[in-house]
Enzyme design. Sequence first.
Site, PDB file in Angstrom:
ATOM      1  N   CYS A   3      -2.612  -3.900  13.370  1.00 24.73           N
ATOM      2  CA  CYS A   3      -2.197  -3.761  11.966  1.00 24.73           C
ATOM      3  C   CYS A   3      -2.940  -4.798  11.135  1.00 24.73           C
ATOM      4  CB  CYS A   3      -0.691  -3.962  11.832  1.00 24.73           C
ATOM      5  SG  CYS A   3      -0.144  -4.105  10.124  1.00 24.73           S
ATOM      6  N   CYS A   6      -0.718  -7.450   9.497  1.00 27.19           N
ATOM      7  CA  CYS A   6      -0.228  -8.448  10.461  1.00 27.19           C
ATOM      8  C   CYS A   6      -1.325  -9.473  10.744  1.00 27.19           C
ATOM      9  CB  CYS A   6       0.199  -7.774  11.763  1.00 27.19           C
ATOM     10  SG  CYS A   6       1.849  -7.029  11.683  1.00 27.19           S
ATOM     11  N   ASP A  29      -5.644  -7.888  -3.713  1.00 28.39           N
ATOM     12  CA  ASP A  29      -6.088  -6.615  -3.155  1.00 28.39           C
ATOM     13  C   ASP A  29      -7.621  -6.605  -3.130  1.00 28.39           C
ATOM     14  OD1 ASP A  29      -4.635  -3.528  -2.955  1.00 28.39           O
ATOM     15  OD2 ASP A  29      -6.818  -3.682  -3.023  1.00 28.39           O
ATOM     16  N   HIS A  45       6.511  -7.232  10.520  1.00 28.99           N
ATOM     17  CA  HIS A  45       5.946  -5.881  10.445  1.00 28.99           C
ATOM     18  C   HIS A  45       7.054  -4.840  10.291  1.00 28.99           C
ATOM     19  CE1 HIS A  45       3.014  -2.655  11.081  1.00 28.99           C
ATOM     20  NE2 HIS A  45       4.018  -2.038  11.675  1.00 28.99           N
ATOM     21  N   ASN A  82       3.978   2.335  -2.306  1.00 30.88           N
ATOM     22  CA  ASN A  82       3.655   3.669  -1.803  1.00 30.88           C
ATOM     23  C   ASN A  82       4.346   3.860  -0.454  1.00 30.88           C
ATOM     24  OD1 ASN A  82       1.885   4.301  -3.970  1.00 30.88           O
ATOM     25  ND2 ASN A  82       0.288   3.056  -3.015  1.00 30.88           N
ATOM     26  N   GLY A  88       0.153   8.285  -0.833  1.00 29.30           N
ATOM     27  CA  GLY A  88      -0.985   7.383  -0.973  1.00 29.30           C
ATOM     28  C   GLY A  88      -0.902   6.115  -0.145  1.00 29.30           C
ATOM     29  N   HIS A  93       2.131  -1.083   6.759  1.00 31.59           N
ATOM     30  CA  HIS A  93       2.878  -2.344   6.829  1.00 31.59           C
ATOM     31  C   HIS A  93       3.357  -2.524   5.388  1.00 31.59           C
ATOM     32  CE1 HIS A  93       3.078  -6.817   8.238  1.00 31.59           C
ATOM     33  NE2 HIS A  93       3.629  -6.743   7.026  1.00 31.59           N
ATOM     34  N   HIS A  95       4.315  -3.110   1.718  1.00 32.41           N
ATOM     35  CA  HIS A  95       3.763  -4.062   0.751  1.00 32.41           C
ATOM     36  C   HIS A  95       4.104  -3.606  -0.656  1.00 32.41           C
ATOM     37  CE1 HIS A  95       0.761  -1.031   1.784  1.00 32.41           C
ATOM     38  NE2 HIS A  95       0.380  -1.070   0.518  1.00 32.41           N
ATOM     39  N   HIS A  97       2.671  -3.672  -4.459  1.00 28.97           N
ATOM     40  CA  HIS A  97       1.534  -3.929  -5.349  1.00 28.97           C
ATOM     41  C   HIS A  97       2.054  -4.568  -6.639  1.00 28.97           C
ATOM     42  CE1 HIS A  97      -1.416  -1.122  -3.325  1.00 28.97           C
ATOM     43  NE2 HIS A  97      -0.291  -0.596  -2.875  1.00 28.97           N
TER      44      HIS A  97
END
Length: 104
Positions: A3, A6, A29, A45, A82, A88, A93, A95, A97
């Site tokens: 991952c 990770c 990003d 995770h 997402n 998308g 893992h 997250h 944005h």
Amino acid sequence: MDCIFCKIVNGEFNTEFVYENEYAVVFKDINPKADIHLLVVPRLHVESLNEIEDELLLGKLMMTVKAVTKKLGIKSFRTVINTGKEAGQEVFHLHIHILSGGIN
Ligand code: AMP
Ligand code: ZN
């Protein structure tokens, strides 16, 4: 487990963290879709919102959004999560944005 987030959390890519705490790290990003585009990534995770069961962690992640935007003086921003391939999600893992500037 293979991952990428990770590995980033574990420092394997020497990614600069703009903010970190006990629960999460925050980094830029790699393919920004706004003037400022950050990712809040839990140290633990969890694949996505579909899998998370830890209410405390979810709250801590949102408070991390608050802390990092405050630290960087970002007053106006959009948060996006997402969930699932069709929506998308590319990295499985969880997250959040954070997007600010040039998003409209
Ligand atoms: P999502 O489509 O919600 O799964 O978002 C994954 C995001 O991770 C995308 O915006 C990618 O540009 C970003 N990303 C993928 N690999 C990296 C990386 N090594 N460092 C920083 N951001 C990344
Ligand atoms: Zn992971």
